[in-house]
Design a protein around this motif. Sequence first.
Motif, PDB file in Angstrom:
ATOM      1  N   ARG A  19      54.849  49.775  40.802  1.00 52.27           N
ATOM      2  CA  ARG A  19      53.739  50.600  40.327  1.00 52.27           C
ATOM      3  C   ARG A  19      52.946  51.179  41.488  1.00 52.27           C
ATOM      4  N   ARG A  20      52.732  50.369  42.517  1.00 53.39           N
ATOM      5  CA  ARG A  20      52.034  50.919  43.682  1.00 53.39           C
ATOM      6  C   ARG A  20      52.844  52.050  44.292  1.00 53.39           C
ATOM      7  N   HIS A  21      54.150  51.879  44.285  1.00 54.55           N
ATOM      8  CA  HIS A  21      55.007  52.917  44.838  1.00 54.55           C
ATOM      9  C   HIS A  21      54.881  54.211  44.037  1.00 54.55           C
ATOM     10  N   ILE A  22      54.849  54.092  42.736  1.00 57.73           N
ATOM     11  CA  ILE A  22      54.685  55.275  41.883  1.00 57.73           C
ATOM     12  C   ILE A  22      53.353  55.955  42.187  1.00 57.73           C
ATOM     13  N   ILE A  23      52.313  55.153  42.293  1.00 60.23           N
ATOM     14  CA  ILE A  23      50.998  55.709  42.611  1.00 60.23           C
ATOM     15  C   ILE A  23      51.066  56.455  43.946  1.00 60.23           C
ATOM     16  N   ASP A  24      51.721  55.844  44.909  1.00 54.72           N
ATOM     17  CA  ASP A  24      51.844  56.484  46.219  1.00 54.72           C
ATOM     18  C   ASP A  24      52.614  57.801  46.116  1.00 54.72           C
ATOM     19  N   LEU A  25      53.650  57.794  45.292  1.00 59.22           N
ATOM     20  CA  LEU A  25      54.429  59.028  45.115  1.00 59.22           C
ATOM     21  C   LEU A  25      53.574  60.139  44.519  1.00 59.22           C
ATOM     22  N   LEU A  26      52.730  59.778  43.593  1.00 55.55           N
ATOM     23  CA  LEU A  26      51.913  60.791  42.921  1.00 55.55           C
ATOM     24  C   LEU A  26      50.749  61.252  43.787  1.00 55.55           C
ATOM     25  N   ARG A  27      50.516  60.540  44.855  1.00 52.28           N
ATOM     26  CA  ARG A  27      49.475  60.980  45.777  1.00 52.28           C
ATOM     27  C   ARG A  27      49.921  62.257  46.490  1.00 52.28           C
ATOM     28  N   THR A  28      51.210  62.343  46.756  1.00 52.43           N
ATOM     29  CA  THR A  28      51.743  63.541  47.402  1.00 52.43           C
ATOM     30  C   THR A  28      51.569  64.765  46.504  1.00 52.43           C
ATOM     31  N   ARG A  29      51.988  64.598  45.248  1.00 54.40           N
ATOM     32  CA  ARG A  29      51.855  65.682  44.269  1.00 54.40           C
ATOM     33  C   ARG A  29      52.256  65.150  42.900  1.00 54.40           C
ATOM     34  N   PRO A  30      51.862  65.872  41.857  1.00 58.55           N
ATOM     35  CA  PRO A  30      52.325  65.481  40.526  1.00 58.55           C
ATOM     36  C   PRO A  30      53.850  65.554  40.472  1.00 58.55           C
ATOM     37  N   ARG A  31      54.427  64.677  39.678  1.00 57.06           N
ATOM     38  CA  ARG A  31      55.884  64.633  39.624  1.00 57.06           C
ATOM     39  C   ARG A  31      56.364  64.333  38.210  1.00 57.06           C
ATOM     40  N   VAL A  33      59.045  62.547  35.520  1.00 56.20           N
ATOM     41  CA  VAL A  33      59.635  61.214  35.435  1.00 56.20           C
ATOM     42  C   VAL A  33      60.926  61.146  36.241  1.00 56.20           C
ATOM     43  N   GLY A  34      61.730  62.191  36.099  1.00 56.84           N
ATOM     44  CA  GLY A  34      63.007  62.219  36.811  1.00 56.84           C
ATOM     45  C   GLY A  34      62.834  62.113  38.313  1.00 56.84           C
ATOM     46  N   GLU A  35      61.880  62.827  38.830  1.00 53.00           N
ATOM     47  CA  GLU A  35      61.612  62.772  40.273  1.00 53.00           C
ATOM     48  C   GLU A  35      61.260  61.361  40.706  1.00 53.00           C
ATOM     49  N   GLU A  65      55.804  70.426  31.018  1.00 51.24           N
ATOM     50  CA  GLU A  65      56.404  71.654  31.519  1.00 51.24           C
ATOM     51  C   GLU A  65      57.748  71.740  30.822  1.00 51.24           C
ATOM     52  N   SER A  66      57.774  72.454  29.727  1.00 49.49           N
ATOM     53  CA  SER A  66      58.964  72.480  28.859  1.00 49.49           C
ATOM     54  C   SER A  66      59.359  71.054  28.491  1.00 49.49           C
ATOM     55  N   GLN A  67      60.564  70.622  28.816  1.00 52.36           N
ATOM     56  CA  GLN A  67      60.931  69.261  28.404  1.00 52.36           C
ATOM     57  C   GLN A  67      60.402  68.188  29.344  1.00 52.36           C
ATOM     58  N   LYS A  68      59.908  68.628  30.474  1.00 47.72           N
ATOM     59  CA  LYS A  68      59.513  67.638  31.474  1.00 47.72           C
ATOM     60  C   LYS A  68      58.084  67.150  31.274  1.00 47.72           C
ATOM     61  N   HIS A  69      57.923  65.880  31.504  1.00 50.86           N
ATOM     62  CA  HIS A  69      56.592  65.296  31.484  1.00 50.86           C
ATOM     63  C   HIS A  69      56.142  65.122  32.929  1.00 50.86           C
ATOM     64  N   ILE A  70      55.067  65.780  33.248  1.00 50.39           N
ATOM     65  CA  ILE A  70      54.571  65.708  34.617  1.00 50.39           C
ATOM     66  C   ILE A  70      53.448  64.680  34.694  1.00 50.39           C
ATOM     67  N   TYR A  71      53.585  63.759  35.603  1.00 51.45           N
ATOM     68  CA  TYR A  71      52.553  62.738  35.789  1.00 51.45           C
ATOM     69  C   TYR A  71      51.666  63.080  36.969  1.00 51.45           C
ATOM     70  N   HIS A  72      50.368  62.971  36.724  1.00 50.99           N
ATOM     71  CA  HIS A  72      49.363  63.277  37.744  1.00 50.99           C
ATOM     72  C   HIS A  72      48.595  62.007  38.079  1.00 50.99           C
ATOM     73  N   LEU A  73      48.303  61.836  39.322  1.00 52.28           N
ATOM     74  CA  LEU A  73      47.483  60.692  39.722  1.00 52.28           C
ATOM     75  C   LEU A  73      46.038  60.879  39.286  1.00 52.28           C
ATOM     76  N   ARG A  74      45.452  59.783  38.841  1.00 49.50           N
ATOM     77  CA  ARG A  74      44.007  59.766  38.593  1.00 49.50           C
ATOM     78  C   ARG A  74      43.495  58.474  39.221  1.00 49.50           C
ATOM     79  N   ALA A  75      42.994  58.602  40.418  1.00 50.82           N
ATOM     80  CA  ALA A  75      42.750  57.418  41.248  1.00 50.82           C
ATOM     81  C   ALA A  75      41.434  56.710  40.950  1.00 50.82           C
TER      82      ALA A  75
END
Lengths: 107, 107
Positions: A19-31, A33-35, A65-75
Amino acid sequence: MQNQRKPTNLFEIIAETNRRHIIDLLRTRPRSVGEIVERSQLSQPGVSKHLRILREAGLVTTSKESQKHIYHLRAEPLKEIDHWLEPYRQYWSDRLDALEEFLDEEE
Amino acid sequence: MQNQRKPTNLFEIIAETNRRHIIDLLRTRPRSVGEIVERSQLSQPGVSKHLRILREAGLVTTSKESQKHIYHLRAEPLKEIDHWLEPYRQYWSDRLDALEEFLDEEE
DNA sequence: CTGTTATATTACCAAATAGTTATATGTCAT
DNA sequence: ATGACATATAACTATTTGGTAATATAACAG
């Protein structure tokens, strides 16, 4: 074990490495699920499970975004951890030295 | 080869409410096991179990006073949490000026 | 519609966790 | 040496956790 635990203990939520890794990934930019799956060691359902936990803790938000679910960080919720840590910072902090001097003068 | 250190994930260690409570208690002053038991919801062995985990994580040290084991806080390892948090602080505090941050948290 | 892509949910399981009681160990007082 | 006190460890157990495979849901493309 008769222990009443809060539904969402933020400390428990960030205790998990993935989970921390996911949070870190989303810090770069929204992504999407596949990413996130690509950049993790987990299966897609595994990632979705963690994302759900993060979502329910208010640590991420979603958009579509169409079929994709984009996750955004909310820190913001991490503030809670930061706040708990506050009184301990003096034990190692160098960056608050000036502040301590300031407070000493005030008293 | 038996160089197996326990993977002491500090995040997991402080995730437990009772352990955070113990840490908070030791911030006031060093305390004996009995004192901690009195101030917790746990049995004595329950407390001892958590103390062991904290000890192995380097978050507490012990000294002896006759039969009593005195536990002392050693907060330095918490630095790791603080460090992870660092890049997220900007999300809830625009200025990283230490004094402003401190005053915000004083409210 | 149909098939494909993207994600969420379900059902299940092994391992870890945190609690308890009982007991062992060690120290002090008499 | 004996009993009381203080803490640690052992043995056991219920619950939670985090993972997976299989399946459901939903949106798009043709």
